[in-house]
Design an enzyme around this catalytic site. Structure first.
Site, mmCIF file in Angstrom:
data_model
loop_
_atom_site.group_PDB
_atom_site.id
_atom_site.type_symbol
_atom_site.label_atom_id
_atom_site.label_comp_id
_atom_site.label_asym_id
_atom_site.label_seq_id
_atom_site.Cartn_x
_atom_site.Cartn_y
_atom_site.Cartn_z
ATOM 1 N N CYS A 1 0.813 -1.211 0.000
ATOM 2 C CA CYS A 1 0.000 0.000 0.000
ATOM 3 C C CYS A 1 0.853 1.270 0.000
ATOM 4 C CB CYS A 1 -1.012 -0.036 1.133
ATOM 5 S SG CYS A 1 -2.479 0.937 0.743
ATOM 6 N N HIS B 1 -3.680 -5.256 0.615
ATOM 7 C CA HIS B 1 -3.166 -5.634 1.937
ATOM 8 C C HIS B 1 -3.137 -7.141 2.096
ATOM 9 C CE1 HIS B 1 -2.789 -1.688 3.812
ATOM 10 N NE2 HIS B 1 -3.659 -1.354 2.884
ATOM 11 N N GLU C 1 -1.333 -8.755 4.137
ATOM 12 C CA GLU C 1 -1.083 -9.108 5.544
ATOM 13 C C GLU C 1 -2.365 -9.412 6.310
ATOM 14 O OE1 GLU C 1 -1.206 -6.077 4.447
ATOM 15 O OE2 GLU C 1 -2.316 -4.911 5.946
HETATM 16 N N1 LIG Z 1 -2.280 7.008 2.410
HETATM 17 C C1 LIG Z 1 -2.107 6.267 1.180
HETATM 18 C C2 LIG Z 1 -1.780 4.813 1.493
HETATM 19 C C3 LIG Z 1 -2.970 4.091 2.047
HETATM 20 C C4 LIG Z 1 -2.653 2.937 2.975
HETATM 21 O O1 LIG Z 1 -1.534 2.489 3.146
HETATM 22 N N2 LIG Z 1 -3.730 2.494 3.639
HETATM 23 C C5 LIG Z 1 -3.653 1.507 4.677
HETATM 24 C C6 LIG Z 1 -3.734 2.176 6.039
HETATM 25 C C7 LIG Z 1 -3.985 1.242 7.196
HETATM 26 C C8 LIG Z 1 -3.194 -0.074 7.121
HETATM 27 O O2 LIG Z 1 -1.951 -0.038 7.231
HETATM 28 O O3 LIG Z 1 -3.806 -1.125 6.933
HETATM 29 C C9 LIG Z 1 -3.341 6.355 0.302
HETATM 30 O O4 LIG Z 1 -4.372 6.844 0.788
HETATM 31 O O5 LIG Z 1 -3.264 5.929 -0.862
#
Ligand SMILES: N[C@@H](CCC(=O)NCCCC(=O)O)C(=O)O
Length: 252
Positions: free
Chosen positions: A112, A220, A222
């Site tokens: 992400c 994600h 994970e």
């Molecule tokens: N802020 C960026 C990346 C988004 C992101 O990583 N979301 C996950 C946040 C929570 C987690 O770690 O599961 C965007 O908005 O593109």
């Protein structure tokens, strides 16, 4: 042979009145149980990050997701809207590290925000609000407090010809979760797309000239990785590359 030591750079988040260096537990669990490594958190010290020691210590690096956005000046983007979440200390820690990891041949997995960081660090650009771009869907997370819903399947991604994803899974597409507002506007030159969404947004890539596993996904893996074949495949490949580094370093 010892287990690989896998570094996870922290976010800096304010809890109460004070800043903390933090990583969400799901990433720590995924490294420990899914990748099969020893997770160690890397404080977001920016230019004070002792990069040489990081490169000498770790057998792999995981760049995690985060609610914060990469500051747009890192990729020539327009200034963020007022109130946008940023984490300059994380930017200053991860962005300079990425090319050095590739030079050293240290396995790298981006998730992400981490997926976005590698693209920016290698010269790519981001959309700041994908859902406002003509022809693109809304990739933001659903408005719910139910985590299984929030991290549940949201849309399909289609694997590119010759992608590792297609090799790993033996199919052409999967459903993935989606929790992001930013996305790849221009893919960095050294990156090769591995999967795209129905609207054409790039959702996975590999580093074309990497000496080892250097891979990133916008979704994600994970989240409840143990129930997800693609997560298991990604973490297995990352873990194997980290173990190869342990073995190679044992010979020096
Ligand atoms: N802020 C960026 C990346 C988004 C992101 O990583 N979301 C996950 C946040 C929570 C987690 O770690 O599961 C965007 O908005 O593109």
């Amino acid at each position: 042979m010892r287990q690989p030591i896998i570094g996870i750079p922290c976010d800096v988040k304010r809890i109460g009145l004070l800043p903390f260096h933090t990583v969400a537990e799901k990433y720590v669990e995924a490294v420990s149980g899914g990748v099969g490594g020893v997770p160690l958190l890397i404080p977001a010290l920016g230019s004070r990050s002792h990069v040489r020691e990081i490169l000498d210590t770790f057998d792999g690096i995981l760049l995690t997701g985060s609610l914060s956005n990469i500051e747009p000046h890192h990729y020539g983007g327009a200034p963020s809207r007022p109130g946008s979440p940023h984490d300059p200390q994380r930017d200053a820690t991860t962005l300079p590290l990425i090319d050095l990891l590739l030079q050293e041949g240290i396995p790298l997995l981006g998730i992400c925000r981490g997926f976005q960081e590698i693209n920016v660090a290698l010269g790519g650009e981001l959309f700041q609000h994908v859902h406002e771009e003509p022809g693109f869907a809304d990739h933001r997370e659903p408005e719910t407090d139910d985590l299984d819903e929030m991290y549940g399947p949201a849309h399909a991604v289609h694997f590119t010809e010759g992608s590792l994803l297609r090799q790993w899974l033996g199919c052409d597409s999967i459903e993935v979760n989606s929790l992001h507002q930013q996305g790849i506007k221009r893919l960095a030159p050294r990156l090769e797309a591995e999967a795209v969404a129905d609207d054409g947004l790039i959702e996975a890539y590999r580093v074309r000239d990497a000496r080892t596993f250097s891979y990133a996904v916008q979704w994600h893996p994970e989240w409840k990785y143990h129930d997800n074949a693609i997560s298991i495949a990604i973490f297995n490949a990352f873990g194997a590359a980290c173990r190869e580094r342990v073995a190679a370093r044992a010979k020096t």
